[in-house]
Design a protein around this motif. Structure first.
Motif, PDB file in Angstrom:
ATOM      1  N   ASN A   1      -8.698  51.441 -63.241  1.00  0.00           N
ATOM      2  CA  ASN A   1      -9.067  50.325 -63.982  1.00  0.00           C
ATOM      3  C   ASN A   1      -8.500  48.939 -63.782  1.00  0.00           C
ATOM      4  OD1 ASN A   1     -10.671  48.905 -66.064  1.00  0.00           O
ATOM      5  ND2 ASN A   1     -10.175  50.301 -67.638  1.00  0.00           N
ATOM      6  N   ARG A   2      -9.047  48.313 -62.737  1.00  0.00           N
ATOM      7  CA  ARG A   2      -8.534  47.090 -62.294  1.00  0.00           C
ATOM      8  C   ARG A   2      -8.492  45.995 -63.529  1.00  0.00           C
ATOM      9  NH1 ARG A   2      -5.678  48.426 -58.590  1.00  0.00           N
ATOM     10  NH2 ARG A   2      -6.801  49.525 -56.609  1.00  0.00           N
ATOM     11  N   ALA A   3      -9.696  46.059 -64.263  1.00  0.00           N
ATOM     12  CA  ALA A   3      -9.667  44.667 -65.397  1.00  0.00           C
ATOM     13  C   ALA A   3      -8.619  45.213 -66.251  1.00  0.00           C
ATOM     14  CB  ALA A   3     -10.950  45.041 -66.175  1.00  0.00           C
ATOM     15  N   ALA A   4      -8.277  46.665 -66.508  1.00  0.00           N
ATOM     16  CA  ALA A   4      -7.283  46.899 -67.580  1.00  0.00           C
ATOM     17  C   ALA A   4      -5.776  46.451 -67.088  1.00  0.00           C
ATOM     18  CB  ALA A   4      -7.168  48.365 -68.119  1.00  0.00           C
ATOM     19  N   LEU A   5      -5.640  46.762 -65.865  1.00  0.00           N
ATOM     20  CA  LEU A   5      -4.327  46.448 -64.893  1.00  0.00           C
ATOM     21  C   LEU A   5      -4.210  44.937 -65.023  1.00  0.00           C
ATOM     22  CD1 LEU A   5      -4.181  49.067 -62.074  1.00  0.00           C
ATOM     23  CD2 LEU A   5      -2.630  48.870 -63.981  1.00  0.00           C
ATOM     24  N   ALA A   6      -5.262  44.243 -64.824  1.00  0.00           N
ATOM     25  CA  ALA A   6      -5.031  42.671 -64.864  1.00  0.00           C
ATOM     26  C   ALA A   6      -4.826  42.259 -66.091  1.00  0.00           C
ATOM     27  CB  ALA A   6      -6.339  42.082 -64.252  1.00  0.00           C
ATOM     28  N   LYS A   7      -5.433  42.757 -67.006  1.00  0.00           N
ATOM     29  CA  LYS A   7      -5.208  42.373 -68.626  1.00  0.00           C
ATOM     30  C   LYS A   7      -3.625  42.613 -68.882  1.00  0.00           C
ATOM     31  CE  LYS A   7      -6.788  42.942 -73.368  1.00  0.00           C
ATOM     32  NZ  LYS A   7      -7.764  43.615 -74.111  1.00  0.00           N
ATOM     33  N   TRP A   8      -3.201  43.644 -68.536  1.00  0.00           N
ATOM     34  CA  TRP A   8      -1.686  44.138 -68.808  1.00  0.00           C
ATOM     35  C   TRP A   8      -0.919  43.361 -68.061  1.00  0.00           C
ATOM     36  CZ3 TRP A   8       2.693  45.322 -65.938  1.00  0.00           C
ATOM     37  CH2 TRP A   8       3.420  46.000 -67.067  1.00  0.00           C
ATOM     38  N   GLN A   9      -1.035  43.031 -66.825  1.00  0.00           N
ATOM     39  CA  GLN A   9      -0.310  42.142 -66.100  1.00  0.00           C
ATOM     40  C   GLN A   9      -0.442  40.812 -66.692  1.00  0.00           C
ATOM     41  OE1 GLN A   9      -1.397  42.204 -61.877  1.00  0.00           O
ATOM     42  NE2 GLN A   9       0.573  41.435 -61.181  1.00  0.00           N
ATOM     43  N   GLN A  10      -1.382  40.371 -67.212  1.00  0.00           N
ATOM     44  CA  GLN A  10      -1.523  38.782 -67.979  1.00  0.00           C
ATOM     45  C   GLN A  10      -0.521  38.796 -69.141  1.00  0.00           C
ATOM     46  OE1 GLN A  10      -3.529  36.253 -66.904  1.00  0.00           O
ATOM     47  NE2 GLN A  10      -4.097  37.031 -65.205  1.00  0.00           N
ATOM     48  N   SER A  11      -0.640  40.128 -69.951  1.00  0.00           N
ATOM     49  CA  SER A  11       0.094  40.098 -71.283  1.00  0.00           C
ATOM     50  C   SER A  11       1.499  40.299 -71.351  1.00  0.00           C
ATOM     51  CB  SER A  11      -0.583  40.956 -72.237  1.00  0.00           C
ATOM     52  OG  SER A  11      -0.473  42.242 -71.575  1.00  0.00           O
ATOM     53  N   GLN A  12       2.120  41.054 -70.102  1.00  0.00           N
ATOM     54  CA  GLN A  12       3.280  41.458 -70.100  1.00  0.00           C
ATOM     55  C   GLN A  12       4.465  40.364 -69.884  1.00  0.00           C
ATOM     56  OE1 GLN A  12       4.440  44.454 -71.169  1.00  0.00           O
ATOM     57  NE2 GLN A  12       2.360  44.479 -71.981  1.00  0.00           N
ATOM     58  N   PRO A  13       4.020  39.299 -69.093  1.00  0.00           N
ATOM     59  CA  PRO A  13       5.132  38.294 -68.744  1.00  0.00           C
ATOM     60  C   PRO A  13       5.672  37.786 -70.155  1.00  0.00           C
ATOM     61  CG  PRO A  13       3.636  37.915 -67.079  1.00  0.00           C
ATOM     62  CD  PRO A  13       2.942  39.005 -68.190  1.00  0.00           C
ATOM     63  N   GLN A  14       4.816  37.699 -71.220  1.00  0.00           N
ATOM     64  CA  GLN A  14       5.309  37.210 -72.426  1.00  0.00           C
ATOM     65  C   GLN A  14       6.325  38.039 -73.144  1.00  0.00           C
ATOM     66  OE1 GLN A  14       1.986  36.926 -71.630  1.00  0.00           O
ATOM     67  NE2 GLN A  14       2.285  34.898 -71.011  1.00  0.00           N
ATOM     68  N   SER A  15       6.540  39.368 -72.700  1.00  0.00           N
ATOM     69  CA  SER A  15       7.197  40.428 -73.292  1.00  0.00           C
ATOM     70  C   SER A  15       8.682  40.170 -73.073  1.00  0.00           C
ATOM     71  CB  SER A  15       6.965  41.795 -72.477  1.00  0.00           C
ATOM     72  OG  SER A  15       7.749  42.742 -73.252  1.00  0.00           O
ATOM     73  N   PRO A  16       9.507  40.067 -74.106  1.00  0.00           N
ATOM     74  CA  PRO A  16      10.795  39.722 -74.077  1.00  0.00           C
ATOM     75  C   PRO A  16      11.651  40.588 -73.090  1.00  0.00           C
ATOM     76  CG  PRO A  16      10.560  40.400 -76.212  1.00  0.00           C
ATOM     77  CD  PRO A  16       9.151  40.223 -75.432  1.00  0.00           C
ATOM     78  N   ASP A  17      11.417  41.901 -72.795  1.00  0.00           N
ATOM     79  CA  ASP A  17      12.300  42.759 -71.939  1.00  0.00           C
ATOM     80  C   ASP A  17      11.915  42.438 -70.507  1.00  0.00           C
ATOM     81  OD1 ASP A  17       9.930  43.931 -72.537  1.00  0.00           O
ATOM     82  OD2 ASP A  17      10.586  45.710 -72.075  1.00  0.00           O
ATOM     83  N   LEU A  18      10.692  41.605 -70.367  1.00  0.00           N
ATOM     84  CA  LEU A  18      10.434  41.442 -69.068  1.00  0.00           C
ATOM     85  C   LEU A  18      10.670  40.216 -68.564  1.00  0.00           C
ATOM     86  CD1 LEU A  18       7.180  43.614 -68.518  1.00  0.00           C
ATOM     87  CD2 LEU A  18       9.464  44.052 -67.833  1.00  0.00           C
ATOM     88  N   GLN A  19      11.345  39.241 -69.415  1.00  0.00           N
ATOM     89  CA  GLN A  19      11.667  38.004 -68.875  1.00  0.00           C
ATOM     90  C   GLN A  19      12.571  37.851 -67.724  1.00  0.00           C
ATOM     91  OE1 GLN A  19      10.373  34.913 -70.247  1.00  0.00           O
ATOM     92  NE2 GLN A  19       8.758  36.172 -71.444  1.00  0.00           N
ATOM     93  N   GLY A  20      11.971  36.950 -66.783  1.00  0.00           N
ATOM     94  CA  GLY A  20      12.740  36.724 -65.614  1.00  0.00           C
ATOM     95  C   GLY A  20      12.637  37.855 -64.768  1.00  0.00           C
ATOM     96  N   ILE A  21      11.939  38.740 -64.805  1.00  0.00           N
ATOM     97  CA  ILE A  21      11.956  39.818 -63.970  1.00  0.00           C
ATOM     98  C   ILE A  21      10.605  39.762 -62.874  1.00  0.00           C
ATOM     99  CG2 ILE A  21      11.645  42.363 -63.781  1.00  0.00           C
ATOM    100  CD1 ILE A  21      13.245  42.457 -66.429  1.00  0.00           C
ATOM    101  N   ARG A  22      10.543  39.984 -61.787  1.00  0.00           N
ATOM    102  CA  ARG A  22       9.641  40.208 -60.918  1.00  0.00           C
ATOM    103  C   ARG A  22       9.013  41.340 -61.022  1.00  0.00           C
ATOM    104  NH1 ARG A  22       9.164  37.982 -55.081  1.00  0.00           N
ATOM    105  NH2 ARG A  22       9.934  36.252 -56.168  1.00  0.00           N
ATOM    106  N   ILE A  23       7.336  41.390 -61.392  1.00  0.00           N
ATOM    107  CA  ILE A  23       6.722  42.692 -61.514  1.00  0.00           C
ATOM    108  C   ILE A  23       6.125  43.037 -60.304  1.00  0.00           C
ATOM    109  CG2 ILE A  23       4.794  43.680 -62.481  1.00  0.00           C
ATOM    110  CD1 ILE A  23       5.478  41.737 -64.910  1.00  0.00           C
ATOM    111  N   GLN A  24       6.294  44.131 -59.622  1.00  0.00           N
ATOM    112  CA  GLN A  24       5.535  44.534 -58.357  1.00  0.00           C
ATOM    113  C   GLN A  24       4.734  45.896 -58.747  1.00  0.00           C
ATOM    114  OE1 GLN A  24       8.609  45.642 -55.470  1.00  0.00           O
ATOM    115  NE2 GLN A  24       9.050  43.533 -54.699  1.00  0.00           N
ATOM    116  N   MET A  25       3.495  45.674 -58.477  1.00  0.00           N
ATOM    117  CA  MET A  25       2.415  46.896 -58.713  1.00  0.00           C
ATOM    118  C   MET A  25       2.203  47.855 -57.674  1.00  0.00           C
ATOM    119  SD  MET A  25       1.179  45.693 -61.720  1.00  0.00           S
ATOM    120  CE  MET A  25      -0.517  46.468 -61.811  1.00  0.00           C
TER     121      MET A  25
END
Length: 139
Positions: free
Chosen positions: A103-127
């Motif tokens: 579900n590319r739309a759900a993955l894109a939505k997840w990817q958009q919402s996660q950088p605001q997550s405090p435990d992912l601040q300053g971390i590069r996300i690799q899909m």
């Protein structure tokens, strides 16, 4: 003769101290890249999953060699996300079950919402996706 011994000892001490200080400065200025690996858990044919597993194995080896630091592995699928409590070995990663549709739309939505997550601040996300290379988001 004794003054030469002290001169040698001082030169050796200052040289080693300088190298140590230079190493600390370089380590401080260029820290290890921190990474979160996000895996699309959609159904994947075994030969395509082997390709994804090989990509993960490369990242895991870079983590073992301290070239990168894998902070966490997150599995995203139709039923939501699962944050693995510890870093899986490549053998354990190869055993992860895949199911559902991508579900590319759900993955894109997840990817958009996660950088605001405090435990992912300053971390590069690799899909990692089924049979694909990686997609990386700079942080």
């Amino acid at each position: 003769m004794q003054s030469i011994d002290w001169a040698f000892f001082r030169t050796l001490t200052v040289g080693l101290g300088g190298f140590g200080l230079a190493g600390l400065v370089i380590g401080w200025m260029m820290p290890t890249m921190r990474v979160a690996i996000v895996v699309d858990r959609a159904f994947c044919a075994p030969n395509q999953w082997q390709s994804t597993t090989a990509t993960y194995r490369d990242r895991y080896q870079a983590h073992q060699q301290k070239a990168i630091k894998i902070e966490r592995v997150i599995l995203v699928g139709d039923l939501g996300e699962e944050r693995l409590p510890q870093l899986p070995t490549p053998e354990d990663f190869a055993k992860i079950a895949t199911f559902g549709r991508s579900n590319r739309a759900a993955l894109a939505k997840w990817q958009q919402s996660q950088p605001q997550s405090p435990d992912l601040q300053g971390i590069r996300i690799q899909m990692l996706g089924c049979g694909e290379g990686t997609q990386s988001t700079p942080q």
